[in-house]
Enzyme design. Structure first.
Site, PDB file in Angstrom:
ATOM      1  N   TYR A   1      -6.658  -4.183  -5.124  1.00  0.00           N
ATOM      2  CA  TYR A   1      -6.516  -3.615  -3.773  1.00  0.00           C
ATOM      3  C   TYR A   1      -6.466  -2.087  -3.769  1.00  0.00           C
ATOM      4  O   TYR A   1      -6.377  -1.469  -4.802  1.00  0.00           O
ATOM      5  CB  TYR A   1      -5.405  -4.303  -2.974  1.00  0.00           C
ATOM      6  CG  TYR A   1      -3.953  -4.251  -3.378  1.00  0.00           C
ATOM      7  CD1 TYR A   1      -3.404  -3.284  -4.184  1.00  0.00           C
ATOM      8  CD2 TYR A   1      -3.081  -5.237  -2.864  1.00  0.00           C
ATOM      9  CE1 TYR A   1      -2.045  -3.269  -4.465  1.00  0.00           C
ATOM     10  CE2 TYR A   1      -1.718  -5.237  -3.146  1.00  0.00           C
ATOM     11  CZ  TYR A   1      -1.216  -4.245  -3.938  1.00  0.00           C
ATOM     12  OH  TYR A   1       0.123  -4.227  -4.216  1.00  0.00           O
ATOM     13  N   GLU A   2      -6.595  -1.527  -2.600  1.00  0.00           N
ATOM     14  CA  GLU A   2      -6.741  -0.059  -2.440  1.00  0.00           C
ATOM     15  C   GLU A   2      -7.934   0.487  -3.202  1.00  0.00           C
ATOM     16  O   GLU A   2      -7.899   1.590  -3.737  1.00  0.00           O
ATOM     17  CB  GLU A   2      -5.473   0.680  -2.888  1.00  0.00           C
ATOM     18  CG  GLU A   2      -4.281   0.452  -2.013  1.00  0.00           C
ATOM     19  CD  GLU A   2      -4.614   0.658  -0.546  1.00  0.00           C
ATOM     20  OE1 GLU A   2      -4.197  -0.180   0.255  1.00  0.00           O
ATOM     21  OE2 GLU A   2      -5.318   1.629  -0.210  1.00  0.00           O
ATOM     22  N   GLY A   3      -9.006  -0.279  -3.237  1.00  0.00           N
ATOM     23  CA  GLY A   3     -10.190   0.102  -4.012  1.00  0.00           C
ATOM     24  C   GLY A   3     -10.057  -0.437  -5.411  1.00  0.00           C
ATOM     25  O   GLY A   3      -9.153  -0.044  -6.150  1.00  0.00           O
TER      26      GLY A   3
ATOM     27  N   GLN B   1     -12.498   2.989  -8.234  1.00  0.00           N
ATOM     28  CA  GLN B   1     -11.789   4.217  -8.642  1.00  0.00           C
ATOM     29  C   GLN B   1     -12.623   4.987  -9.661  1.00  0.00           C
ATOM     30  O   GLN B   1     -12.738   6.219  -9.600  1.00  0.00           O
ATOM     31  CB  GLN B   1     -10.423   3.872  -9.264  1.00  0.00           C
ATOM     32  CG  GLN B   1      -9.486   3.065  -8.395  1.00  0.00           C
ATOM     33  CD  GLN B   1      -9.128   3.755  -7.095  1.00  0.00           C
ATOM     34  OE1 GLN B   1      -8.981   4.972  -7.053  1.00  0.00           O
ATOM     35  NE2 GLN B   1      -9.020   2.988  -6.028  1.00  0.00           N
TER      36      GLN B   1
END
Lengths: 571, 571
Positions: free
Chosen positions: A428-430, A435
């Site tokens: 999650y969050e990319g 990243q």
């Protein structure tokens, strides 16, 4: 699963490794001196140990449930959330004018990491609020700020992020949620969002959703997306929760772990929302929230790693088995391979935490000085802090299971829960792949300048260490040189897919080199102590991996496309 | 979770990579020619696809339960077990005189791997029986063999292994279960055993336990341990299950995965047992079973990896997201980093499977020729096949979750189940740390001769490949040379703990080099095809990791003991 907040280790890192003193020397953060650091960390640590850690297994055994459209949280989570709120830990770095403490992000990052170690699924709730607070503070109108920020900071209300849609996934630009002007300054938001962490709860009076949607004149792709604040209950004239908004939780996901955190499918049916930031400027506002959240998720990885490490050490010190090769009580901690695992775990936690805190320091220095070099440093380190922090969470939790032997596979011991819970943080969050693409793409649009400046510092530092620790200094210097060459190769590639092909190995290699640097700095500050011994372990045994990773980073994309889809499918 | 048995890949490996033709050329296995191989693999593959794969999620969702002292297995598992039994797959390599097929272990290993990919928790049941069959065939009296082997081979009865006790764990020599002679040739067995896989079931008529216990005159440690066969129901005069024996299932473990496999705590209260092998000779007999089981567990790792890989490829080929960098349908399989993950997974499955089958080939050649070189080769490869096979299961399942993105963390997709189920394989049948210690300890008592002979073959092969694939051949030759140097260093260490300190990195480095070799051999056999392309990927990007692993292997034990227990505990 008892947890002991590593307060003195934080103090050591802040004072000796990541340069916290620079922050306290700025006007902006002048009040956050060493005494304040100690007081904050000690008090937060106590709350994590006493309030949050005892809830960790509750969340796993008694997952959040959806009952008649309302999320019922795990037993004790309401009290836990309120303790976090009352301690002021949600708004640690939020503006003081709205009730926050205005403290450096470096401190809130440290506290967030401790809370993650104690109870990851509960910690995700304030983390979401923090992201929303920062997004609103930067992009919302004064009216929204005045109404919402005090409530979010006090924990009376909570916040969520609504990006993902079923058909769009990581490709946010493909989202199809709609926003139609109501003519009164508000908008009617419609669409479905998935993977909404803490999308609802029975703890806070209101749940405030930041929702990405497209206005009627929004172009396709990310440039046509706007950001809206959509509360569960519409505030009445006094700012209290009033009429229910047209939104609902459709269902909760059945996940591998993090059961205490309700992951919601949200449905918006003409729900009333307020624009945050300019029309079609949603992605910029969202990136404020996402950068904050990426650092936060990196901290979740480090925290889970710390929790899993402590848990494994405690087991290894207490479990007697077999003849150990050294004199002592005969505990498994004295078997060479168990020690090898524990030292790798400890060295890796140190590395991930030093990267995390260095990133937070850069953010604070950017805030305090507005110098573009600090902004560039923060931007460079954010994807590394997120991906390496969460990779570390997974690898340390995996080793933690192994240290426990057969007991590691049995749920009652808790080692398995760390392993299951932390797994999502790499997604999650990319995802960590995203990243890494961010690192070699957007973060290298400066031609590698920010990376080069960091490598200069690392090599200068290694030069200074040559007198006292020549072998370690030489290893770190050479590793930095290898990273410099890899960075130059990468930034000279015009074809982005060539960079992307090596992005993940490059990020991992980068983190390995940073680890060498931070361990060396720690060794210099504690030359006779445990940090120097751990640095020697890391630099001798773990740092060398950078070479194959950074060579891999330069292997190019062609070989990745040599096999067809059929080739991949066939046996 | 559909599964497609990789029959043609097996045929390729057997014919071109691991030297199966040598087996078919022996008198012992002359009947197992290529036609038989194809027939066997196809038929078993069909059963795995059609019968076992549909049960996989059943086992996870409806775990085995203990009801009134009896284990109730997951829905459909009874039919699944019977299909395995009726196909003859339990006794594939068992002696023909007792109803087995007498086929090479290489074939049963292949079929076992396919069954593991289809339904790991169910496959563990016949795997346990196979170990017992082999132990009884080698060590039991004729009377026991005649009574038990036909029933175990037909699947009417099933078998288990009872080694572990709560206080002893991996230190088998510390066990305290007692065996007292009854005066009639039988023994009264008392004690508690834990982690007993498939310790009971509601499928087979009888459950036969092989139990390690100590006779009254048994010395402390492993030399005082004897092996007993202890059936759940005592056979009557006709050999049918009669009176219930004095043993029971106390409880089932609540595990992270493998829910379809009942993991039992067993209590023996003067249960009637029969000695297998000589008094105080239990460990030797148990090792027969354990070596078989170690290869089998290595195969479980490879199978789970194959299952997770297929599952991830299917998702990546079907999920559209984002702009892909190459022309095509826009599926995520075309993103560079997704491809990188899938190719690593595929290359790793190939490596682990080639090691597994090479080990099985050595066992068959040992059986067929009784040449000590083959025995030494089998002994050397067994711990690598077990540890690397299961490490691969874990790493591939971990990547499989990542390929799925957010869906990977949601249980419904099945990626998470592979990740949870396979985790135990690195622990049971001797943790992977214990495998590595076995490799650098017991398996190097020949001074490294068996390893050296294998490295000679690898380098000879690389020399022959220089003409057609010079770069790949050189890389493999050099990697083998690095492994030779590491092996010489290790075997020259008198202090065993110095070896143990580097055991795991050494085993991993060894596997990396073996992977280079097998990929090269495959490339030579398929120079224009997918195997050559995959070999290039592996040798360029993954093989180089051997260097840092093998350097790590030589770092010594001292640094591991530099930190005290307090240092480890402190933050």
């Amino acid at each position: 699963m008892p947890y002991r907040a590593p307060v003195s280790e934080y103090e050591f890192l802040l004072r000796n490794v990541v340069g916290y003193d620079q922050i306290a020397q700025t006007e902006r953060f002048a009040e956050a001196d060493n005494d304040v650091v100690t007081a904050i960390l000690s008090e937060a640590g106590k709350m994590c140990e006493e309030v949050m850690a005892p809830l960790n297994r509750n969340g796993d055994l008694h997952p959040a449930k959806l009952e008649n459209g309302v999320v019922r949280t795990s037993p004790g989570f309401s009290e836990g959330f309120k303790a976090i709120a009352e301690g002021g830990w949600i708004g640690m770095s939020a503006p003081e004018e709205y009730g926050g403490m205005g403290l450096p992000m470096t401190l809130s990052t440290s506290v967030n990491e401790m809370m993650s170690a104690a109870c990851l699924s509960l910690q995700l709730a304030p983390l979401m609020s923090q992201g929303q607070i920062e997004a609103l503070a930067h992009h919302a109108s004064d009216a929204i700020k005045e109404l919402y920020l005090p409530k979010l900071i006090s924990g009376e209300w909570s916040g969520t992020m609504n990006l993902t849609e079923p058909q769009a996934g990581s490709d946010v630009g493909a989202l199809s949620s709609k926003a139609v002007p109501n003519g009164d300054g508000t908008f009617a938001i419609s669409g479905q969002k998935i993977f909404i962490s803490w999308g609802d709860n029975d703890i806070t009076e209101n749940v405030c959703h930041l929702v990405l949607a497209r206005l009627p004149d929004g172009v396709p792709g990310t440039k046509g997306i706007s950001l809206f604040l959509v509360p569960k209950f519409l505030p009445d004239e006094n700012g209290n929760p009033g009429k229910a908004n047209s939104l609902k939780v459709v269902s909760l996901e059945h996940k591998m772990g993090l059961h205490g955190s309700p992951t919601c499918v949200m449905q918006y049916d003409g729900a009333t929302g307020w624009l945050v930031g300019p029309e079609h400027g949603g992605m910029a506002a969202m990136f404020t929230m996402m950068n904050n959240a990426r650092l936060g998720v990196g901290g979740q990885g480090v925290g889970a790693a710390e929790g899993a490490y402590q848990h494994a050490v405690a087991y290894a010190l207490a479990r007697r088995q077999g003849r150990t090769p050294v004199e002592g009580a005969g505990m498994i901690v004295d078997h060479a391979d168990v020690r090898r695992m524990l030292l790798e775990m400890k060295a890796e936690v140190f590395t991930a935490r030093a990267i995390l805190l260095s990133c937070a320091v850069a953010i604070d220095m950017q805030t305090a000085t507005a110098e573009p070099e600090w902004a560039a440093r923060a931007a460079l380190l954010t994807p590394i802090a997120k991906a390496f922090g969460t990779d570390t969470g997974i690898s340390v939790a995996q080793s933690g299971v192994q240290v426990h032997g057969g007991m590691g596979f049995i749920e009652e011991t808790g080692a398995a829960q760390y392993y299951r819970d932390v797994r999502v943080t790499a997604i999650y969050e990319g995802t960590n792949g995203i990243q890494a693409m961010d690192l070699v793409g957007r973060k290298m649009m400066d031609g590698g300048e920010a990376a080069s400046r960091l490598l200069d510092e690392i090599q200068d530092q290694a030069e200074r260490a040559r007198g006292t620790m020549p072998a370690l200094a030489e290893a770190v210097w050479q590793a930095a040189e290898t990273l410099r060459e890899a960075t130059e190769w990468l930034t000279s590639q015009k074809d982005m897919n060539t960079r992307f092909a090596g992005a993940v190995p490059y990020l991992k290699g980068f983190a390995r080199v940073l680890g060498g640097h931070y361990h060396l700095v720690a060794a210099l500050a504690d030359p006779q102590g445990a940090h120097a011994k751990l640095a020697e372990f890391y630099i001798q045994r773990m740092l060398p991996e950078h070479a194959s990773l950074l060579a891999y980073a330069q292997a190019g994309a062609e070989g990745l496309y040599a096999l067809s889809g059929d080739d991949l499918e066939r046996g």
